[in-house]
Design a protein around this motif. Structure first.
Motif, PDB file in Angstrom:
ATOM      1  N   HIS G  65       0.835  -1.206   0.000  1.00  0.00           N
ATOM      2  CA  HIS G  65       0.000   0.000   0.000  1.00  0.00           C
ATOM      3  C   HIS G  65       0.869   1.255   0.000  1.00  0.00           C
ATOM      4  N   ASP G  66       1.897   1.265   0.838  1.00  0.00           N
ATOM      5  CA  ASP G  66       2.775   2.431   0.892  1.00  0.00           C
ATOM      6  C   ASP G  66       3.480   2.646  -0.445  1.00  0.00           C
ATOM      7  N   ALA G  67       3.893   1.557  -1.105  1.00  0.00           N
ATOM      8  CA  ALA G  67       4.556   1.699  -2.403  1.00  0.00           C
ATOM      9  C   ALA G  67       3.597   2.278  -3.448  1.00  0.00           C
ATOM     10  N   LEU G  68       2.380   1.758  -3.479  1.00  0.00           N
ATOM     11  CA  LEU G  68       1.430   2.202  -4.511  1.00  0.00           C
ATOM     12  C   LEU G  68       1.011   3.649  -4.284  1.00  0.00           C
ATOM     13  N   THR G  69       0.791   4.025  -3.021  1.00  0.00           N
ATOM     14  CA  THR G  69       0.361   5.397  -2.756  1.00  0.00           C
ATOM     15  C   THR G  69       1.513   6.383  -2.899  1.00  0.00           C
ATOM     16  N   SER G  70       2.726   5.890  -3.038  1.00  0.00           N
ATOM     17  CA  SER G  70       3.856   6.806  -3.274  1.00  0.00           C
ATOM     18  C   SER G  70       3.936   7.219  -4.747  1.00  0.00           C
ATOM     19  N   LEU G  71       3.149   6.598  -5.611  1.00  0.00           N
ATOM     20  CA  LEU G  71       3.153   6.971  -7.034  1.00  0.00           C
ATOM     21  C   LEU G  71       2.388   8.278  -7.218  1.00  0.00           C
ATOM     22  N   PRO G  72       2.970   9.257  -7.934  1.00  0.00           N
ATOM     23  CA  PRO G  72       2.318  10.573  -8.062  1.00  0.00           C
ATOM     24  C   PRO G  72       0.935  10.513  -8.712  1.00  0.00           C
ATOM     25  N   MET G  73       0.679   9.510  -9.548  1.00  0.00           N
ATOM     26  CA  MET G  73      -0.632   9.387 -10.197  1.00  0.00           C
ATOM     27  C   MET G  73      -1.665   8.707  -9.292  1.00  0.00           C
ATOM     28  N   TRP G  74      -1.244   8.219  -8.145  1.00  0.00           N
ATOM     29  CA  TRP G  74      -2.146   7.413  -7.315  1.00  0.00           C
ATOM     30  C   TRP G  74      -3.498   8.072  -7.031  1.00  0.00           C
ATOM     31  N   PRO G  75      -3.543   9.399  -6.732  1.00  0.00           N
ATOM     32  CA  PRO G  75      -4.862   9.977  -6.413  1.00  0.00           C
ATOM     33  C   PRO G  75      -5.880   9.814  -7.541  1.00  0.00           C
ATOM     34  N   TRP G  76      -5.423   9.607  -8.760  1.00  0.00           N
ATOM     35  CA  TRP G  76      -6.342   9.453  -9.899  1.00  0.00           C
ATOM     36  C   TRP G  76      -6.474   7.999 -10.331  1.00  0.00           C
ATOM     37  N   MET G  77      -5.842   7.088  -9.632  1.00  0.00           N
ATOM     38  CA  MET G  77      -5.837   5.703 -10.089  1.00  0.00           C
ATOM     39  C   MET G  77      -6.829   4.843  -9.302  1.00  0.00           C
ATOM     40  N   ASP G  78      -7.535   3.993 -10.027  1.00  0.00           N
ATOM     41  CA  ASP G  78      -8.381   2.968  -9.405  1.00  0.00           C
ATOM     42  C   ASP G  78      -7.545   1.690  -9.389  1.00  0.00           C
ATOM     43  N   VAL G  79      -7.173   1.242  -8.203  1.00  0.00           N
ATOM     44  CA  VAL G  79      -6.213   0.155  -8.051  1.00  0.00           C
ATOM     45  C   VAL G  79      -6.888  -1.059  -7.424  1.00  0.00           C
ATOM     46  N   THR G  80      -6.631  -2.229  -7.975  1.00  0.00           N
ATOM     47  CA  THR G  80      -7.088  -3.470  -7.335  1.00  0.00           C
ATOM     48  C   THR G  80      -5.910  -4.419  -7.183  1.00  0.00           C
ATOM     49  N   VAL G  81      -5.863  -5.088  -6.043  1.00  0.00           N
ATOM     50  CA  VAL G  81      -4.719  -5.919  -5.664  1.00  0.00           C
ATOM     51  C   VAL G  81      -5.187  -7.353  -5.415  1.00  0.00           C
ATOM     52  N   GLU G  82      -4.467  -8.303  -5.967  1.00  0.00           N
ATOM     53  CA  GLU G  82      -4.740  -9.711  -5.677  1.00  0.00           C
ATOM     54  C   GLU G  82      -3.482 -10.338  -5.101  1.00  0.00           C
ATOM     55  N   PRO G  83      -3.623 -11.087  -3.987  1.00  0.00           N
ATOM     56  CA  PRO G  83      -2.453 -11.783  -3.456  1.00  0.00           C
ATOM     57  C   PRO G  83      -2.172 -13.020  -4.313  1.00  0.00           C
ATOM     58  N   LEU G  84      -0.916 -13.339  -4.480  1.00  0.00           N
ATOM     59  CA  LEU G  84      -0.498 -14.498  -5.279  1.00  0.00           C
ATOM     60  C   LEU G  84       0.219 -15.490  -4.371  1.00  0.00           C
ATOM     61  N   ALA G  85      -0.156 -16.762  -4.469  1.00  0.00           N
ATOM     62  CA  ALA G  85       0.510 -17.791  -3.674  1.00  0.00           C
ATOM     63  C   ALA G  85       1.493 -18.537  -4.571  1.00  0.00           C
ATOM     64  N   THR G  86       2.668 -18.765  -4.040  1.00  0.00           N
ATOM     65  CA  THR G  86       3.669 -19.523  -4.790  1.00  0.00           C
ATOM     66  C   THR G  86       3.083 -20.872  -5.191  1.00  0.00           C
ATOM     67  N   HIS G  87       3.256 -21.240  -6.456  1.00  0.00           N
ATOM     68  CA  HIS G  87       2.738 -22.526  -6.921  1.00  0.00           C
ATOM     69  C   HIS G  87       3.778 -23.610  -6.631  1.00  0.00           C
ATOM     70  N   PRO G  88       3.312 -24.802  -6.217  1.00  0.00           N
ATOM     71  CA  PRO G  88       4.281 -25.862  -5.892  1.00  0.00           C
ATOM     72  C   PRO G  88       5.244 -26.144  -7.047  1.00  0.00           C
ATOM     73  N   GLN G  89       4.817 -25.928  -8.294  1.00  0.00           N
ATOM     74  CA  GLN G  89       5.723 -26.164  -9.425  1.00  0.00           C
ATOM     75  C   GLN G  89       6.957 -25.266  -9.374  1.00  0.00           C
ATOM     76  N   GLU G  90       6.832 -24.138  -8.643  1.00  0.00           N
ATOM     77  CA  GLU G  90       7.941 -23.174  -8.642  1.00  0.00           C
ATOM     78  C   GLU G  90       8.679 -23.146  -7.314  1.00  0.00           C
ATOM     79  N   ARG G  91       8.273 -24.021  -6.403  1.00  0.00           N
ATOM     80  CA  ARG G  91       8.960 -24.000  -5.097  1.00  0.00           C
ATOM     81  C   ARG G  91      10.351 -24.591  -5.248  1.00  0.00           C
TER      82      ARG G  91
END
Lengths: 91, 91, 91, 91, 91, 91, 91, 91, 91, 91
Positions: G65-91
């Motif tokens: 959140h802190d990284a995204l809100t540090s972007l100067p365009m953030w006040p005009w951006m509609d942002v959606t975030v999805e968490p990603l889980a490491t897939h066993p194929q890549e462990r």
């Protein structure tokens, strides 16, 4: 009062042809009675779908409900109803 | 016949307080008239929102439309109407 | 061919009354011409909303588009069109 | 506190008539008990659908949950609940 | 009873910094009072958005509505409320 | 880190009572272990539904995934996860 | 942990060119810093839109959140975030 | 490769006629260039809307993005792009 | 060109364990081949779901389609594909 | 007139291979006839899905409906149709 009624027919694709034909025939007969009674005023197909859009007239929503559930296909139909208000241009 | 009516009030947040107060007062007065006429039967707030859910009774959708558009806040309200059918348990 | 046409009128709530009245009058006049031409066959209000549902007939979608965009309120209207297929019951 | 409760009945269309009748009878009996207890205050049919809109009153959401799951049809019902806040006009 | 409350802050991006700061300060102060009163129990940010998810406790939906509308940012917030039923595992 | 987790239980309505009871018992036991481990922090029922809202804590999304899929009901559950960011008010 | 982040840029179309250019330049500079810090790992454009899809890595949702809100365009951006889980194929 | 591209034109209804005409003329000119370059292969109007559906061909999504953003109306257009895979029937 | 690919696995919950294991093993083997070919570049789990988000690279949408349908689980997967355009920051 | 037609093929994943092959062969043959008749003008696959997007031409929606329902896979297909209006650039 008039209602706009949409139906999506969810009869399973693997329904035997004879069952399907009987249901269709009975559906058509009941629809014709509803036309004769002035309840079903217009009926269209949604192109490409097993679905219809109809213009119905009934005394109130309960009477419309009774008319729609009297259709033999009703148990397989997903039905949505919108009330329509007379537009001043047509009063 | 009865209808379930939802309203979302879109009056802009920067509307001057005086305008807002006048609208609210006029809205309440008109709502009270609709109650006295038996058109507005119950009214709830959707918690957290400037929105309501109401139970209305009117002769037909056109009469309901006239009642709803007579509310002073109507030009700023997003209104959705659902027709309600009497349930056999209540006949 | 027939089309089901929905319109939501997005004219801003703060439009001056005179502008609004002129637009409404011109809208009604043009709608009456479309009725006389057999393009606009039925029109209903969506109860509670500044919105309509209409049954239109036009030679093809381009002709329907021209009819709809000839309405003075069109620049403020959100319009959706559905094609309607003649139902075998009505052939 | 009051709640607006919608139910969509998903009982499969191929459920035997006897099973369906037993469920309906038991459903009606339990609904009548909930009415007698003041939990179910109003019930409407959504026209054209095997669905209802109801006005319930319960001490809290857990008590409402217990009332709804006591209905014999509950395992086949898709239920959505909205909390209702008393409107100042009705205080 | 407990409620899950989501807020999306729609304060316009061009709001002057001073107005924004005053609103934020007042918002924080009021939120702290709601915490002290046991109404606001937990609060999270939705990452990447000017939005929150909160766990509230109030006597009923009307009391929750009063708490939420007492927040200085409320006129600019889009709020949705879900009732929560105590789970048997926690009784 | 904390997550908001919603579950909708899609176990078919015609599942034998014994199977259902065994699953419920095993589900409860595993849930209690997750509570003891500090993974499952709060759990609510969505009133009227076979559904829950839970507050979980896990090292990362992969650890949360392992916890959720360890629940015996998981094969029948539709699960959605939202990440929660600590709010500055609670730091 | 990794996150999938979508942004829709809502900067009004009538923003003066100079303001727009300054914002874009500052946005690019801040994005490059986030790349150097290993927070922004990949960035794509959604073709045809003023929108992006990005792969981010951060310690937790609050750091993201802190990284995204540090972007100067953030006040005009509609942002959606999805968490990603490491897939066993890549462990 | 081919793409299906939808555009919704959000140019405000109160844009001065001269500005609108200049934009339309420039839009048409640029579209004709894209046709000549083989990028814009077919274009239809969505009946009743200020919207189009187009069939485009470009080397990759980045080239398509450049083509679409070269249209003078692009800052006011809401654009969605779908990739199309050659069907075996047409190979 | 790169694509973002989401999959939801709809393999029925009552699939025999042996069938499920064979499918998973075959799926993993084919996925590893796609990785070796540079088609599957990254793969994540959507936490809590039997679902993935993947970053793929293929010559065009038809080649991507062939790669995805070569996965043994494909008949049970609901797949959605988004084209990704190279961002100027990464050119 | 032209139509944009989307199909999603819902043939169950456990359909025997022979049935599936027969349906596919018959589907292809009928599609080729529709091409020869000038009804099916273009066909694409939606990458990753058992779905198509097609450009059709028919005299009216009823003729299109007859063409689509003549496809052997139609009972398992979810079809949506959009009317297309000739764009002035192509007149």
């Amino acid at each position: 009062m008039e209602f706009l009624v949409r139906t999506e027919n969810r009869l399973p694709a693997d329904t035997p042809g004879q069952t399907r034909d009987q249901l269709r025939k009975a559906e058509r007969e009941r629809a014709m009675e509803l036309r004769a009674d002035g309840v079903l005023k217009r009926l269209w197909r949604v192109p490409g779908r097993n679905a219809t859009i109809g213009l119905y007239e009934a005394e109130d929503p309960a009477a419309l409900h009774d008319a729609l559930t009297s259709l033999p296909m009703w148990p397989w139909m997903d039905v949505t109803v919108e009330p329509l208000a007379t537009h001043p241009q047509e009063r």
